[in-house]
Write an enzyme that holds these catalytic residues in place. Structure first.
Site, PDB file in Angstrom:
ATOM      1  N   LYS A  51       0.621   5.051  -9.505  1.00  0.00           N
ATOM      2  CA  LYS A  51       1.737   5.053  -8.853  1.00  0.00           C
ATOM      3  C   LYS A  51       3.151   4.564  -8.786  1.00  0.00           C
ATOM      4  CE  LYS A  51      -0.824   4.446  -4.573  1.00  0.00           C
ATOM      5  NZ  LYS A  51      -1.176   3.558  -3.301  1.00  0.00           N
ATOM      6  N   TYR A 104      -0.704  12.235   2.149  1.00  0.00           N
ATOM      7  CA  TYR A 104      -0.624  11.305   3.071  1.00  0.00           C
ATOM      8  C   TYR A 104      -0.784  11.703   4.699  1.00  0.00           C
ATOM      9  CZ  TYR A 104      -0.711   7.770  -0.129  1.00  0.00           C
ATOM     10  OH  TYR A 104      -1.328   7.421  -2.163  1.00  0.00           O
ATOM     11  N   PHE A 151       3.290   2.247   8.671  1.00  0.00           N
ATOM     12  CA  PHE A 151       3.682   1.810   7.356  1.00  0.00           C
ATOM     13  C   PHE A 151       3.866   3.730   6.416  1.00  0.00           C
ATOM     14  CE2 PHE A 151      -0.484   1.526   6.380  1.00  0.00           C
ATOM     15  CZ  PHE A 151      -1.182   2.577   6.526  1.00  0.00           C
ATOM     16  N   ARG A 168     -13.409   3.645  -7.144  1.00  0.00           N
ATOM     17  CA  ARG A 168     -13.027   2.014  -5.687  1.00  0.00           C
ATOM     18  C   ARG A 168     -13.474   1.195  -6.273  1.00  0.00           C
ATOM     19  NH1 ARG A 168     -11.167   4.963  -1.959  1.00  0.00           N
ATOM     20  NH2 ARG A 168     -11.650   2.413   0.133  1.00  0.00           N
ATOM     21  N   THR A 178      -7.388  -2.777  -1.561  1.00  0.00           N
ATOM     22  CA  THR A 178      -6.126  -1.862  -1.189  1.00  0.00           C
ATOM     23  C   THR A 178      -5.318  -2.761  -1.292  1.00  0.00           C
ATOM     24  OG1 THR A 178      -6.965  -0.452   0.361  1.00  0.00           O
ATOM     25  CG2 THR A 178      -4.711  -0.446   0.622  1.00  0.00           C
ATOM     26  N   ARG A 221      -6.199  -3.603  -9.624  1.00  0.00           N
ATOM     27  CA  ARG A 221      -5.197  -4.110  -8.014  1.00  0.00           C
ATOM     28  C   ARG A 221      -4.892  -5.339  -8.884  1.00  0.00           C
ATOM     29  NH1 ARG A 221      -7.427  -0.194  -3.396  1.00  0.00           N
ATOM     30  NH2 ARG A 221      -5.833   1.808  -4.158  1.00  0.00           N
ATOM     31  N   ASN A 230       1.111  -0.798  -5.106  1.00  0.00           N
ATOM     32  CA  ASN A 230      -0.784  -1.536  -5.133  1.00  0.00           C
ATOM     33  C   ASN A 230      -0.995  -0.189  -6.508  1.00  0.00           C
ATOM     34  OD1 ASN A 230      -1.391   1.117  -3.946  1.00  0.00           O
ATOM     35  ND2 ASN A 230      -3.088   0.397  -3.077  1.00  0.00           N
ATOM     36  N   HIS A 257      -4.322   5.353  -6.542  1.00  0.00           N
ATOM     37  CA  HIS A 257      -5.078   5.776  -4.832  1.00  0.00           C
ATOM     38  C   HIS A 257      -5.819   6.831  -5.922  1.00  0.00           C
ATOM     39  CE1 HIS A 257      -6.001   8.099  -2.061  1.00  0.00           C
ATOM     40  NE2 HIS A 257      -5.972   8.687  -2.424  1.00  0.00           N
ATOM     41  N   GLU A 308      -8.098  16.297  -1.689  1.00  0.00           N
ATOM     42  CA  GLU A 308      -7.207  15.728  -3.197  1.00  0.00           C
ATOM     43  C   GLU A 308      -6.611  16.417  -4.371  1.00  0.00           C
ATOM     44  OE1 GLU A 308      -7.788  11.554  -0.279  1.00  0.00           O
ATOM     45  OE2 GLU A 308      -8.210  11.608  -2.596  1.00  0.00           O
TER      46      GLU A 308
END
Ligand code: CMP
Length: 140
Positions: free
Chosen positions: A11, A51, A59, A87, A93, A104, A114, A117, A128
């Site tokens: 990100k 998203y 948010f 993950r 998250t 993270r 964070n 993704h 995706e």
């Protein structure tokens, strides 16, 4: 265990701090192989589409603004049980809930900024991956 694929985004908070390599090394050290990668500036339209499941969340607007605030690196990762493996190395998250040694916990600034993704299921991973990559951009 089967070799599968997942989708990852490094990100804007991470690209801004020049952490593309550091994050990718953590992914690789976790047993994931980068089989497609490109640095892009996401458009508002792309971020809203990607998203869309979060459209009704409070948010959503801030999330789209953040994800278009700078370059991101979209990647396809391959490895044994890739979705769960990714993950695990990403961590929770919210970085304050993330375990030591996760991406993270190590790098994220907040629940929004964070750093990464990752897809939450194999089905979503396929969707995706298709959203950002053509078949000939993925070399496994
Ligand atoms: P990601 O895995 O990219 O999917 C949706 C993102 O929304 C999530 O990571 C978070 O970075 C972001 N987000 C921002 N605020 C919140 C929140 N309050 N709860 C959950 N996700 C949030």
């Amino acid at each position: 265990m089967a070799v599968t694929r997942t989708f990852s985004i490094i990100k804007p908070d991470a690209t801004r701090r020049n952490l593309t390599g550091a994050v990718t090394k953590m992914l690789e050290d976790a047993g994931l192989r980068v089989i497609a990668s490109k640095r892009i500036q996401m458009t508002r339209e792309q971020a809203e589409g990607f998203y869309a499941v979060h459209k009704e969340r409070p948010f959503f607007g801030d999330l789209v603004t953040f994800m278009t605030s700078g370059p991101v690196v979209v990647q396809v990762l391959e490895g044994e049980d890739a979705v769960a493996r990714n993950r695990k190395v990403m961590g929770a998250t919210n970085p304050s809930d993330a375990e030591e040694g996760t991406i993270r916990k190590t790098y994220a600034e907040s629940i929004e900024a964070n750093s990464v993704h990752g897809s939450d299921s194999e089905e979503n991973a396929a969707t995706e991956i298709d959203f950002f990559f053509d078949k000939d951009e993925i070399v496994g």
